[in-house]
Scaffold this active site. Structure first.
Site, PDB file in Angstrom:
ATOM      1  N   GLY A 100      -0.560   1.857   8.414  1.00  0.00           N
ATOM      2  CA  GLY A 100      -1.358   2.389   7.260  1.00  0.00           C
ATOM      3  C   GLY A 100      -2.621   2.373   7.643  1.00  0.00           C
ATOM      4  O   GLY A 100      -3.259   3.479   7.193  1.00  0.00           O
ATOM      5  N   ASP A 120      -9.717   3.279   2.296  1.00  0.00           N
ATOM      6  CA  ASP A 120     -10.024   2.530   3.970  1.00  0.00           C
ATOM      7  C   ASP A 120     -10.608   3.637   4.786  1.00  0.00           C
ATOM      8  O   ASP A 120     -11.471   3.381   5.420  1.00  0.00           O
ATOM      9  CB  ASP A 120      -8.504   2.400   4.296  1.00  0.00           C
ATOM     10  CG  ASP A 120      -8.025   1.088   3.786  1.00  0.00           C
ATOM     11  OD1 ASP A 120      -8.651   0.005   3.544  1.00  0.00           O
ATOM     12  OD2 ASP A 120      -6.782   0.544   3.845  1.00  0.00           O
ATOM     13  N   LYS A 160       0.914  -1.171   0.033  1.00  0.00           N
ATOM     14  CA  LYS A 160       0.165   0.010  -0.090  1.00  0.00           C
ATOM     15  C   LYS A 160       0.785   1.202   0.101  1.00  0.00           C
ATOM     16  O   LYS A 160       0.430   2.327  -0.544  1.00  0.00           O
ATOM     17  CB  LYS A 160      -0.907  -0.111   1.290  1.00  0.00           C
ATOM     18  CG  LYS A 160      -1.985  -0.757   1.004  1.00  0.00           C
ATOM     19  CD  LYS A 160      -3.027  -0.802   2.257  1.00  0.00           C
ATOM     20  CE  LYS A 160      -4.232  -1.785   2.348  1.00  0.00           C
ATOM     21  NZ  LYS A 160      -5.094  -1.330   3.248  1.00  0.00           N
TER      22      LYS A 160
HETATM   23  P1  NAP Z   1       0.511  -2.192   9.632  1.00  0.00           P
HETATM   24  O1  NAP Z   1       0.797  -1.057   8.707  1.00  0.00           O
HETATM   25  O2  NAP Z   1       1.577  -3.344   9.686  1.00  0.00           O
HETATM   26  O3  NAP Z   1       0.488  -1.759  11.202  1.00  0.00           O
HETATM   27  C1  NAP Z   1       0.381  -2.435  12.141  1.00  0.00           C
HETATM   28  C2  NAP Z   1       0.354  -1.368  13.618  1.00  0.00           C
HETATM   29  O4  NAP Z   1      -0.064  -2.349  14.663  1.00  0.00           O
HETATM   30  C3  NAP Z   1       1.608  -0.701  14.034  1.00  0.00           C
HETATM   31  O5  NAP Z   1       1.585   0.449  14.487  1.00  0.00           O
HETATM   32  C4  NAP Z   1       2.377  -1.700  15.179  1.00  0.00           C
HETATM   33  O6  NAP Z   1       2.806  -1.166  16.114  1.00  0.00           O
HETATM   34  C5  NAP Z   1       1.045  -2.371  15.768  1.00  0.00           C
HETATM   35  N1  NAP Z   1       1.215  -3.777  16.000  1.00  0.00           N
HETATM   36  C6  NAP Z   1       1.454  -5.004  15.501  1.00  0.00           C
HETATM   37  N2  NAP Z   1       1.752  -5.915  16.433  1.00  0.00           N
HETATM   38  C7  NAP Z   1       1.621  -5.328  17.576  1.00  0.00           C
HETATM   39  C8  NAP Z   1       1.654  -5.964  18.641  1.00  0.00           C
HETATM   40  N3  NAP Z   1       2.017  -7.363  18.875  1.00  0.00           N
HETATM   41  N4  NAP Z   1       1.258  -5.317  19.758  1.00  0.00           N
HETATM   42  C9  NAP Z   1       1.037  -3.855  19.743  1.00  0.00           C
HETATM   43  N5  NAP Z   1       0.917  -3.249  18.457  1.00  0.00           N
HETATM   44  C10 NAP Z   1       1.258  -3.942  17.428  1.00  0.00           C
HETATM   45  O7  NAP Z   1      -0.780  -2.852   9.299  1.00  0.00           O
HETATM   46  P2  NAP Z   1      -2.143  -1.981   8.598  1.00  0.00           P
HETATM   47  O8  NAP Z   1      -1.934  -2.037   7.310  1.00  0.00           O
HETATM   48  O9  NAP Z   1      -2.112  -0.650   9.365  1.00  0.00           O
HETATM   49  O10 NAP Z   1      -3.295  -2.951   9.153  1.00  0.00           O
HETATM   50  C11 NAP Z   1      -3.479  -3.104  10.245  1.00  0.00           C
HETATM   51  C12 NAP Z   1      -4.871  -3.846  10.691  1.00  0.00           C
HETATM   52  O11 NAP Z   1      -5.892  -3.367  10.142  1.00  0.00           O
HETATM   53  C13 NAP Z   1      -4.714  -5.372  10.127  1.00  0.00           C
HETATM   54  O12 NAP Z   1      -5.385  -6.265  10.914  1.00  0.00           O
HETATM   55  C14 NAP Z   1      -5.646  -5.294   8.795  1.00  0.00           C
HETATM   56  O13 NAP Z   1      -6.223  -6.382   8.613  1.00  0.00           O
HETATM   57  C15 NAP Z   1      -6.822  -4.368   9.471  1.00  0.00           C
HETATM   58  N6  NAP Z   1      -7.305  -3.498   8.291  1.00  0.00           N
HETATM   59  C16 NAP Z   1      -8.714  -3.588   8.272  1.00  0.00           C
HETATM   60  C17 NAP Z   1      -9.412  -2.902   7.263  1.00  0.00           C
HETATM   61  C18 NAP Z   1     -10.979  -3.299   7.194  1.00  0.00           C
HETATM   62  O14 NAP Z   1     -11.413  -2.860   5.947  1.00  0.00           O
HETATM   63  N7  NAP Z   1     -11.509  -3.670   7.834  1.00  0.00           N
HETATM   64  C19 NAP Z   1      -8.736  -2.325   6.377  1.00  0.00           C
HETATM   65  C20 NAP Z   1      -7.520  -2.000   6.430  1.00  0.00           C
HETATM   66  C21 NAP Z   1      -6.751  -2.535   7.521  1.00  0.00           C
HETATM   67  P3  NAP Z   1       4.432  -0.700  16.258  1.00  0.00           P
HETATM   68  O15 NAP Z   1       4.500   0.543  15.365  1.00  0.00           O
HETATM   69  O16 NAP Z   1       4.986  -0.821  17.560  1.00  0.00           O
HETATM   70  O17 NAP Z   1       5.395  -1.842  15.327  1.00  0.00           O
END
Ligand code: NAP
Length: 275
Positions: free
Chosen positions: A133, A107, A71
């Protein structure tokens, strides 16, 4: 964009890595069928962002969804992008306009549309857990809609830099216990299938948030939402956001209003099979 007709099948695709578990192909295929649009929508696992651009051009793909981990890296490779995608720094949708590839981010609009079915956003305080993201899309869109987000993230330095670029409040994760907000939104993947027994928030803090939303949709009822419900909070899964972000993609590709209820039905059916 010209709407594809029954005589002229159009190609759409999802690019990411991995993509095998995605619900987008089932959801989009059902939507196109209900709209009477002759189209295919294929999940493609790719190695890097440059491959996405190559495959869209070579395959004559009219529109694409983009998921983890491309993304952010894809954005600078496109010909143009909308202001929201630029501010968020990520695209989840590409529209191929006669060879010019335009990036969008649905999103944020997906989240806002779903939240508005549930709460008022203007003047509402949100704790947004995470600084990736999905959090960027959430904070940008909540602010645009008049909401007041506070970013809380495991890595404090990342939350600080994030909050600076969006000009919003941030707190380190250790401070969660003393925060109050109208709504907490989990944007971290903690609790997602298969690690369903994990939760990003200690149960004792949940009474500080009358409403709790989890962007995760598999499972639909995460441990966070189960415990929030027991604590008396109103809860919402990521299903509605997922459906609306997908519906906004179809609107961008075709200019037509998608059948959101049909899309939701297909997603719920698939999730029922998953759990
Ligand atoms: P990402 O860019 O990888 O961001 C992940 C975030 O989660 C980071 O801030 C990370 O913290 C934190 N994190 C990861 N593991 C953790 C842990 N064990 N404990 C505490 N914090 C943790 O991922 P993303 O693209 O933002 O997506 C995140 C989630 O949103 C996914 O589950 C995705 O499926 C969901 N999502 C859903 C939709 C929907 O339509 N419903 C749309 C988009 C995304 P650090 O900075 O400390 O590493």
């Amino acid at each position: 964009m010209e709407v594809p007709t029954m005589d002229e099948p159009a190609h759409f695709a999802l690019f990411g890595n991995p993509v095998s578990q995605s619900l987008s192909p089932a959801m989009h295929t059902a939507a196109f069928a209900r709209m009477g649009i002759s189209a295919d929508y294929t999940a493609c696992q790719v190695k890097d962002a440059a491959e996405v651009v190559r495959r869209i051009r070579k395959g004559g793909i009219r529109g694409a969804s983009v998921t983890i981990p491309f993304k952010e890296t894809l954005l600078p490779l496109l010909d143009e992008w909308d202001p929201a995608a630029a501010a968020i720094g990520a695209v989840n949708t590409i529209v191929n306009r006669d060879g010019r590839l335009a990036g969008h981010n649905t999103d944020g609009p997906g989240l806002i549309r779903d939240l508005l079915e549930w709460i008022t956003i203007k003047g509402t305080t949100f704790v947004v857990l995470g600084a990736g993201g999905a959090a960027r899309a959430a904070v940008y869109s909540l602010r645009e809609a008049g909401g007041i987000p506070i970013v809380v993230n495991r890595t404090a330095e990342r939350a600080r830099a994030f909050a600076e670029s969006f000009d919003c409040r941030w707190e380190p994760a250790a401070e969660l216990g003393r925060l109050r907000a109208d709504c907490l939104i989990n944007t971290t993947p903690v609790g997602m299938f298969p690690e369903v027994e994990r939760t990003p928030v200690a149960e004792r803090f949940l009474t500080q948030f009358p409403r709790v939303m989890d962007m995760i949709y598999n499972p639909m009822k995460t441990r966070l939402l189960r415990e929030a419900e027991s604590a008396g909070c109103a809860v919402r899964s990521g299903v509605g956001m997922f459906v609306h972000q997908g519906a906004e993609q179809i609107r961008l590709w075709t200019g037509e209003e998608p059948p959101r209820e049909e899309m939701r039905r297909v997603v719920l059916e698939r999730l029922g099979n998953h759990d």
